[in-house]
Design an enzyme around this catalytic site. Structure first.
Site, PDB file in Angstrom:
ATOM      1  N   GLN A 123       0.824  -1.195   0.000  1.00 52.78           N
ATOM      2  CA  GLN A 123       0.000   0.000   0.000  1.00 52.78           C
ATOM      3  C   GLN A 123       0.864   1.253   0.000  1.00 52.78           C
ATOM      4  OE1 GLN A 123      -1.567   1.126   3.717  1.00 52.78           O
ATOM      5  NE2 GLN A 123      -3.566   1.638   2.936  1.00 52.78           N
ATOM      6  N   GLY A 124       0.681   2.131  -0.986  1.00 52.52           N
ATOM      7  CA  GLY A 124       1.450   3.376  -1.056  1.00 52.52           C
ATOM      8  C   GLY A 124       0.556   4.577  -0.829  1.00 52.52           C
ATOM      9  N   SER A 126       0.828   6.764   2.637  1.00 52.43           N
ATOM     10  CA  SER A 126       1.545   7.770   3.426  1.00 52.43           C
ATOM     11  C   SER A 126       2.803   8.252   2.716  1.00 52.43           C
ATOM     12  CB  SER A 126       1.975   7.185   4.771  1.00 52.43           C
ATOM     13  OG  SER A 126       0.863   6.802   5.524  1.00 52.43           O
ATOM     14  N   GLU A 241     -10.078  -1.721   6.488  1.00 55.51           N
ATOM     15  CA  GLU A 241      -8.940  -2.078   7.324  1.00 55.51           C
ATOM     16  C   GLU A 241      -9.307  -1.960   8.798  1.00 55.51           C
ATOM     17  OE1 GLU A 241      -5.732   0.728   7.357  1.00 55.51           O
ATOM     18  OE2 GLU A 241      -4.236  -0.771   7.901  1.00 55.51           O
TER      19      GLU A 241
END
Lengths: 378, 346
Positions: A123-124, A126, A241
């Site tokens: 996951q990109g 932040s 999430e």
């Protein structure tokens, strides 16, 4: 109020329990690479039994389980101390986003290899300058000859070194208001323009990575949910999430508390009044967290979406887990700082609990603004 | 699984909420609280609605519902801060229903259920019950001796009752000293007297949830309204995060209280632990939320003319009724697996 399981739910639980007893792969091997392959083969096993895509609709290779069944599953795997599946981010975030917002071609292309752990997802979101204020992110994507060219930097990227695909949110419109100019991409990690550097954390290990992206290429068909809709798509991911975390974490707390009670007995503190009071308080808070998560589940089943109340569960869990690991360290006495198998890692790792997946401060803001209805802070 | 009220339970809740809001308007509540008196007409109406007997079996004139329905009422009574003998009477009913013989139940429960012959429970430690709700007006007193874990029923005329001045003027409290040899032991019921304290503790926890809910709502309303430095104080995180904390604790107390009430009705083997968790958590919650609400109110919250202090004082008193947070935590430690070789000297 009825807190009993229905006959179908009980059957689901019993079947799962015996499946876990028969298929539990034992202890995770040491070494990052070996551990990862171990988790990959565990996920394959889960998928063969249709447990990997538990919450996914059956047409996409899932089981179409109800929320209660998902809660039971999360509870049972923690209780059985089963390993994590290798592609956990693909299963709980990537897949659900493709199912909710993706095109037919994307579903066809991406879903199956997520389930089998053939293609790992990371996951990109932040960035170094964009933590809590995620929508201020600066990684830029520019359209060039039918494909997107991406430049920027991402951080806290778990599994980046194992990943084939990255769920990437980048700015595609510099002039739009900050929430409106974002787009959600599926980026191929196997290109030289993407460099992964492990980020060593206070525990000494490198669970996370930094991503340096220098003119990486993403084909137009890998945009999910439309150009400019990235914020909305990303928020769905985060909601999923947070909603999933409640149960397994509350059960994990209870198991760890049992181990802490063993430690307390071993150290001869079982009859110490102060220790008993503190253990009891942690026990109560762990149960309160679990019960509030259960109530949230009932609400989610009625309304269809995880509510902002999920913030309460994550917030309380992180407080309790930190307090528990602090007490364990204290109970160890002069040996507290001596690195051991159980507690020093958990003690240090717990410091991240109130930061990852929404800092406690942001969760309090969400509760104050969206649950209680107080005026916005700005 | 459904962790929410059924339609019937929801109806009980909204009826109770509306009824109490209509009968206990702020002026009325203040009048009663300042005079330290109960409203007899209110008790009569509550009795006509069947509230005192909500959990009492139909064969004894009750509604035959459970502890879940009782805590629904208790939360609303706490929210309204109703000055009434409801809790004490329910405590006696729960005790006799659980630990009394058939004959004892036949004798005492109909009066308790109809509200015509009221009871209370005196929690005796070291020979005296230091804080007994409504002993001055009860017809019958259940003496629970925490040293021997036994209970006996006595007419109130057979014990020494000394009324007390407490900080909580919305409820009447007394000190009760049993006189030697008085009373008839509760026997032959479903279980020991010791176990019957658990649902009473859950009822108090539910009242604390209601008190907390109201004190939190008062804080939120004030934080939206009150302006300082040119904006509502609720826009400052120092204030808004305090309010968020109130919600965290109030919702947590509600979750564990509802769970404990459910175990009383459906999973009695889990009740003792659940009840102690609920009472410990709700006692702390009640105090912290009301105290925090006072802080949000600033100076006005410290004045007699603002109603908040009545809630704060009830919360503190409730924390001491039927076992303090400390005593219940000790019990949680024991039941959760930290077994003592010798009983605790709590």
């Amino acid at each position: 109020v009825d807190l009993t399981l229905s006959p179908q739910e009980e059957a689901f639980r019993d079947e799962l329990r015996s499946w876990l007893a028969d298929n539990h792969p034992g202890h995770e091997p040491s070494g990052d690479e070996a551990a990862f392959e171990f988790r990959r083969s565990w996920q394959r096993k889960l998928d063969e039994a249709s447990y990997a895509g538990l919450s996914w609709p059956e047409e996409y290779g899932g089981r179409g389980a109800t929320l209660i069944e998902q809660a039971i599953f999360n509870e049972e795997v923690v209780r059985a101390r089963a390993p994590m599946p290798a592609n956990v981010l693909g299963l709980i975030m990537g897949g659900p986003v493709v199912i909710a917002h993706g095109s037919e071609e994307q579903k066809e292309r991406f879903l199956k290899p997520i389930l089998t752990a053939e293609e790992i997802w990371c996951q990109g979101f932040s960035e170094p300058e964009s933590g809590s204020d995620l929508a201020s992110l600066k990684t830029k994507a520019v359209k060039d000859n039918g494909e997107w060219v991406v430049t920027g930097q991402k951080v806290w990227t778990t599994f980046a070194h194992e990943a084939k695909w990255c769920m990437l949110v980048a700015r595609t419109d510099q002039d739009a208001p900050k929430h409106k100019g974002l787009t959600y991409f599926i980026m191929d990690m196997e290109q030289d323009a993407v460099q992964v550097r492990p980020l060593r954390q206070i525990t000494g290990e490198a669970e996370f990575n930094e991503l340096f992206i220098e003119e990486a290429r993403i084909p137009d068909e890998n945009v999910v949910g439309g150009v400019g809709n990235g914020w909305m798509v990303a928020i769905t991911t985060l909601m999923h999430e947070r909603a999933g975390i409640g149960f397994s974490s509350a059960v994990g707390l209870k198991i760890a508390l049992g181990e802490l009670m063993d430690l307390v007995r071993e150290k001869g503190l079982a009859e110490d009044d102060v220790t008993r009071q503190r253990i009891a308080q942690l026990y109560i808070e762990a149960e309160v967290t679990r019960l509030t998560a259960s109530r949230g589940l009932t609400q989610q089943m009625k309304t269809g979406i995880p509510g902002p109340e999920g913030s309460l569960v994550k917030w309380q869990w992180s407080d309790t887990n930190q307090a528990m690991t602090e007490l364990a360290t204290e109970v160890r006495g002069p040996e507290g700082p001596v690195i051991d198998e159980d507690w020093t890692y958990r003690f240090l790792r717990a410091r991240a609990n109130s930061i990852e997946g929404g800092t406690t401060e942001i969760l309090r803001n969400i509760v104050a603004e969206r649950v209680i209805g107080l005026p916005r802070m700005r | 699984m459904n962790f929410d009220f059924t339609d019937d339970q929801q109806a009980i809740k909204s009826t109770a909420h509306d009824f109490l809001a209509a009968r206990l308007k702020p002026e009325k509540l203040r009048e009663l609280a300042e005079a330290g008196s109960y409203d007899d007409a209110l008790w009569k109406e509550m009795s006509e609605l069947g509230w005192p007997g909500i959990f009492v079996g139909e064969e004894h004139g009750g509604q035959g519902l459970g502890v879940v329905e009782l805590v629904i009422l208790m939360e609303e009574l706490g929210y309204a801060l109703a000055p009434s003998p409801f809790l004490s009477n329910a405590a006696a009913g729960l005790m006799i229903q659980h630990a009394g013989s058939d004959e004892q139940r036949d004798r005492w429960l109909p009066g308790i259920a109809s509200g015509e012959q009221r009871g209370t429970v005196a929690y005796v430690e070291n020979g005296v019950a230091a804080l007994v709700p409504d002993a001055d007006s009860a017809d019958v007193i259940v003496l629970f001796d925490s040293d021997s874990d036994t209970a006996s029923v006595v007419p109130s005329s057979d014990v020494q009752v000394e009324t007390l001045d407490t900080i909580d003027s919305t409820r009447h409290y007394s000190r009760v000293t049993p006189e030697g040899g008085a009373g008839e032991e509760l026997s032959g019921g479903r279980g020991s007297a010791d176990e019957a304290i658990a649902p009473i503790a859950v009822a108090v926890a539910a009242e604390l949830v209601g008190v907390s809910q109201k004190a939190m709502e008062m804080a939120i309303e004030y934080a939206k309204d009150r302006q300082q430095f040119g904006r509502p104080i609720g826009a400052y995180q120092a204030v808004s995060h305090r309010c968020a904390q109130m919600l965290l604790e109030t919702e947590g107390a509600r979750s564990v209280t509802l769970y404990a009430a459910w175990t009383a009705d459906h999973e009695p083997e889990s009740l003792q632990l659940a009840a102690s968790m609920a009472k410990a958590y709700a006692s702390d919650c009640g105090w912290r939320v009301t105290a925090s609400s006072l802080q949000v109110h600033g100076g006005i919250g410290f004045t007699w003319e603002h109603d908040l202090h009545f809630f704060l004082k009830r919360a503190k008193a409730d924390g001491h009724l039927f076992g303090s947070a400390r005593e219940h935590r000790e019990r949680v430690a024991e039941l959760a697996g930290l077994t003592r070789s010798q009983p605790a000297a709590v």
